[in-house]
Design an enzyme around this catalytic site. Sequence first.
Site, PDB file in Angstrom:
ATOM      1  N   HIS A   1     -23.423   3.547 -10.696  1.00  0.00           N
ATOM      2  CA  HIS A   1     -22.142   4.125 -10.474  1.00  0.00           C
ATOM      3  C   HIS A   1     -22.990   5.534  -9.481  1.00  0.00           C
ATOM      4  O   HIS A   1     -23.797   5.753 -10.038  1.00  0.00           O
ATOM      5  CB  HIS A   1     -21.285   4.772 -11.703  1.00  0.00           C
ATOM      6  CG  HIS A   1     -20.717   5.906 -11.491  1.00  0.00           C
ATOM      7  ND1 HIS A   1     -21.521   7.354 -11.623  1.00  0.00           N
ATOM      8  CD2 HIS A   1     -19.750   6.424 -11.082  1.00  0.00           C
ATOM      9  CE1 HIS A   1     -20.675   8.144 -11.572  1.00  0.00           C
ATOM     10  NE2 HIS A   1     -19.361   7.701 -10.941  1.00  0.00           N
TER      11      HIS A   1
ATOM     12  N   SER B   1     -17.141   7.764  -4.042  1.00  0.00           N
ATOM     13  CA  SER B   1     -17.395   7.556  -5.429  1.00  0.00           C
ATOM     14  C   SER B   1     -17.472   5.894  -5.276  1.00  0.00           C
ATOM     15  O   SER B   1     -16.936   5.215  -4.590  1.00  0.00           O
ATOM     16  CB  SER B   1     -16.501   7.757  -6.535  1.00  0.00           C
ATOM     17  OG  SER B   1     -14.920   7.250  -5.854  1.00  0.00           O
TER      18      SER B   1
ATOM     19  N   HIS C   1     -35.673   6.966 -11.822  1.00  0.00           N
ATOM     20  CA  HIS C   1     -35.641   8.275 -11.952  1.00  0.00           C
ATOM     21  C   HIS C   1     -36.877   8.890 -10.987  1.00  0.00           C
ATOM     22  O   HIS C   1     -36.797  10.215 -10.986  1.00  0.00           O
ATOM     23  CB  HIS C   1     -36.366   8.143 -13.491  1.00  0.00           C
ATOM     24  CG  HIS C   1     -35.067   7.924 -14.612  1.00  0.00           C
ATOM     25  ND1 HIS C   1     -34.176   9.052 -14.639  1.00  0.00           N
ATOM     26  CD2 HIS C   1     -34.578   6.934 -15.254  1.00  0.00           C
ATOM     27  CE1 HIS C   1     -33.355   8.728 -15.650  1.00  0.00           C
ATOM     28  NE2 HIS C   1     -33.551   7.206 -15.746  1.00  0.00           N
TER      29      HIS C   1
END
Length: 308
Positions: free
Chosen positions: A114, A100, A153
């Site tokens: 993130h 992470s 995207h």
Amino acid sequence: MTTSSFAASPDVAAVKKFLLDLQDRICAMLEAEDGGARFRTDDWTREEGGGGRSRILEGGAVIEKAGVLFSHVNVHRMPPSATAHRPELAGSKAQALGVSLVIHPRNPYVPTSHANVRLFIAERDGQPPVWWFGGGFDLTPYYGFDEDCRHWHQVARNLCAPFGENVHAEFKKWCDEYFFIKHRNEPRGIGGLFYDDLSRWDADTCFAFMRAVGNGFIDAYQPIVARRKHTPYGERERDFQLYRRGRYVEFNLVYDRGTLFGLQSGGRTESILASLPNLVSWRYDWQPEPGTPEAALYENYLRPRDWA
């Protein structure tokens, strides 16, 4: 999605090898973009079993704070955050491994980002293991650029394409819904991908999707950092960045599943909270002035759109 209780379990050793390499490559990319700062490595072990490798960069010219964290831990009793949607697993033993990361750049024109990829395996006496993958990545800009949003995207869409026609649309929608700050009635950023409980395919295919997401994060984020990191900024932009970081902190401490799981399972607090920025501010009932770049963030970017 349904969890798998019959198919062959994923190869944990292969997953771990990929995750450690992914951590290395993400850290190398961020150090190269910063141009000077280096990650410190903090290896740790967990009394209940397992451990991890936390890497933290602070005070860089480009990166104000970044945490890129690997962990592989054993859990003797699964906490409520992990069994809310599968109560039959309450109290089961489990192992979880993943990477992470959260990146808080110094320049307000470089977005915060993130990402995480993870594997969870629950074990019950006398029954086959139950496993699933989860993860994704999302982008939190302070000043919006259509070019960056489209690139972000498009990378997400392209990496999903080999896995099915509707995978990107499903996981994009899930991301938009998950990273929504309910008490503010606004998205955290412009989204990306989010998935959990992923065992709809065989273990090898699910692992291949994990690899695609992890590698895709580098492809999606690095060009944006390179494009924006030299943009001039002043006190106004910096103040707005610190204000918007407050939303990030609110989401992580109130809603984020990974944070809740880590705290409820007795995880390592320093690693769990490494995602929080060093500097942040809150203002009472602040509103951006109409027609400003700050107002444009709310009007044009903090809403779900088909950027790809």
